[in-house]
Motif scaffolding. Structure first.
Motif, PDB file in Angstrom:
ATOM      1  N   GLU A   1      -3.729 -11.696  -5.529  1.00  0.00           N
ATOM      2  CA  GLU A   1      -2.916 -11.652  -4.320  1.00  0.00           C
ATOM      3  C   GLU A   1      -1.600 -12.349  -4.628  1.00  0.00           C
ATOM      4  N   VAL A   2      -0.487 -11.645  -4.466  1.00  0.00           N
ATOM      5  CA  VAL A   2       0.818 -12.206  -4.786  1.00  0.00           C
ATOM      6  C   VAL A   2       1.825 -11.828  -3.713  1.00  0.00           C
ATOM      7  N   GLU A   3       2.889 -12.611  -3.628  1.00  0.00           N
ATOM      8  CA  GLU A   3       3.990 -12.292  -2.733  1.00  0.00           C
ATOM      9  C   GLU A   3       4.851 -11.206  -3.365  1.00  0.00           C
ATOM     10  N   ALA A   4       5.382 -10.325  -2.511  1.00  0.00           N
ATOM     11  CA  ALA A   4       6.182  -9.207  -3.026  1.00  0.00           C
ATOM     12  C   ALA A   4       7.217  -8.798  -1.997  1.00  0.00           C
TER      13      ALA A   4
ATOM     14  N   MET B   1       3.700  -8.842   1.572  1.00  0.00           N
ATOM     15  CA  MET B   1       5.107  -8.492   1.611  1.00  0.00           C
ATOM     16  C   MET B   1       5.900  -9.495   2.449  1.00  0.00           C
ATOM     17  N   THR B   2       7.174  -9.568   2.167  1.00  0.00           N
ATOM     18  CA  THR B   2       8.026 -10.532   2.865  1.00  0.00           C
ATOM     19  C   THR B   2       8.151 -10.231   4.353  1.00  0.00           C
TER      20      THR B   2
ATOM     21  N   LYS C   1       0.005  -5.008   1.427  1.00  0.00           N
ATOM     22  CA  LYS C   1      -0.060  -3.713   0.755  1.00  0.00           C
ATOM     23  C   LYS C   1      -1.028  -3.845  -0.428  1.00  0.00           C
ATOM     24  N   ARG C   2      -1.894  -2.862  -0.581  1.00  0.00           N
ATOM     25  CA  ARG C   2      -2.809  -2.863  -1.730  1.00  0.00           C
ATOM     26  C   ARG C   2      -2.350  -1.803  -2.726  1.00  0.00           C
TER      27      ARG C   2
ATOM     28  N   TRP D   1       8.499  -5.356  -5.609  1.00  0.00           N
ATOM     29  CA  TRP D   1       9.106  -6.268  -6.571  1.00  0.00           C
ATOM     30  C   TRP D   1       8.456  -7.636  -6.451  1.00  0.00           C
ATOM     31  N   LEU D   2       8.147  -8.246  -7.613  1.00  0.00           N
ATOM     32  CA  LEU D   2       7.477  -9.540  -7.661  1.00  0.00           C
ATOM     33  C   LEU D   2       8.425 -10.616  -8.169  1.00  0.00           C
ATOM     34  N   LYS D   3       8.032 -11.865  -7.906  1.00  0.00           N
ATOM     35  CA  LYS D   3       8.836 -12.985  -8.388  1.00  0.00           C
ATOM     36  C   LYS D   3       8.660 -13.209  -9.890  1.00  0.00           C
TER      37      LYS D   3
END
Length: 368
Positions: A102-105, A194-195, A200-201, A174-176
């Protein structure tokens, strides 16, 4: 030598094998088994033989008791021991673990979000023994179709990450961090927070076809880490200490993954695996697709692998695959989503005993 020998169904009476979770996982594959969507691998686990069990699973409620789930498996299956192939250096099976990060995007690039995940390009096509061009390695399952119709190797990771697909409008998000993106490629799926507050998967859609190279092995072979240090945490730690060598390390793995967006229907379940059903934490495994058959339940006993303080000894269903999963008695255990699951997955590298749950009519043929 045949890899099977009889264990019998008595072992299934043990009520600590995760019968209820395994039943739910098997039931999710039942419709696919009945519709003939799974092909048998070289082990000879014929999916047609599993249709009676699949029909019974669909006729049962999904939320059955552990006792009823135990009775289901004992009714429909016996158990065959599964040995590694004779040429394997391992005398026992081997398990690793994987998870859904799980990541921010962000939906668009910014100064902070600069690393893209790509969807499958239109000119990337599957290849097989029929259409594979002369000279292309037989391991390649994908290639680039040229405007002329001819096929060639697709751009690899170094080329793509240096801009080969830039400007084609293939970016899903887009990822950090390029490190997060790389490990999403390794795991094959992710939940993107998402910001704008939505989730979203994304899951595996295709790959360039180039061979997968484990960067942990690269670090061990080059003397950067010991074998014990080369788990996910150790690799991330090395990358934090050596950001200037990130590109050198990642370029060793020429394989590059493309993704597709999927609905997040049930947060308790994982992404859709290669068997086209959602993965169940601890009860779904990735297997060697050339040997195994999707939808088949396995019994895996890894006494040195403790998860939440309990040795892993469970029934799990073959519902996914992976480039590094090669061998009869080899599996990647799906451990769930998020950082906690990732912490466990990164440490799983354990010997295990493998068995398969087989309808009795098929068992008789396999041990002849």
């Amino acid at each position: 030598m045949r890899p099977f020998s009889m264990l019998g169904d008595g072992i299934l009476a043990d009520d600590s094998l995760g019968h209820t979770e395994a039943f739910s996982a098997f039931r999710r594959s039942a419709a696919e088994l009945l519709e003939g969507r799974y092909k048998p691998g070289s082990l000879g686990l014929d999916p047609i033989a599993y249709r009676a069990a699949a029909m019974a699973a669909l006729a049962s409620p999904n939320d059955i008791t552990n006792a009823d789930a135990t009775a289901f498996f004992r009714t429909h299956f016996t158990v065959l021991n599964l040995r590694p192939e004779s040429e394997s250096p391992r005398k026992r099976g081997f398990v690793t673990g994987y998870y859904e990060p799980e990541v921010e995007a962000a939906a668009a690039p910014t100064n902070e979000y600069r690393t893209p995940l790509y969807r499958k390009p239109a000119d990337l096509v599957k290849v097989d023994s029929v259409n594979r061009p002369p000279g292309m390695d037989e391991s390649f399952r994908f290639a680039r179709r040229l405007p002329s119709g001819l096929l060639e190797e697709y751009a690899d990771r170094p080329a793509i990450e240096r801009g080969a697909l830039r400007g084609h409008g293939l970016e899903i998000a887009w990822l950090k961090s390029p490190v997060d993106a790389f490990f999403i490629h390794v795991q094959g799926s992710a939940r993107l927070r998402m910001t704008d507050g939505t989730v979203k998967r994304v899951g595996y859609a295709a790959k360039t076809g180039h061979p997968f190279t484990a960067i942990g092995k690269v670090l061990v072979d080059s003397g950067e880490l010991s074998l014990a240090e080369a788990d996910m945490a150790g690799i991330r730690g090395w990358l934090e200490r050596h950001p200037d060598r990130l590109r050198w390390l990642f370029d060793h793995n020429r394989s590059f993954i493309f993704f597709a967006e999927h609905s997040l229907i049930d947060e308790r379940l994982g992404p859709v695996g290669a068997a086209k059903v959602p993965l169940t934490p601890l009860a779904s495994i990735a297997v060697d697709r050339e040997r195994a058959t999707y939808g088949v339940p396995y019994l895996i006993d890894a006494p040195d692998l403790a998860i939440d303080g309990t040795p892993y000894r469970r029934i799990a269903v073959a519902q996914d695959t992976g480039s590094a999963i090669i061998g009869n008695a080899r599996a990647d255990i799906f451990l769930g989503s998020g950082d906690a699951a990732g912490d466990i997955a990164g440490r799983v590298r354990h010997a295990a005993d493998f068995a398969v749950l087989v309808p009795r009519s098929l068992a008789a043929k396999l041990i002849q």
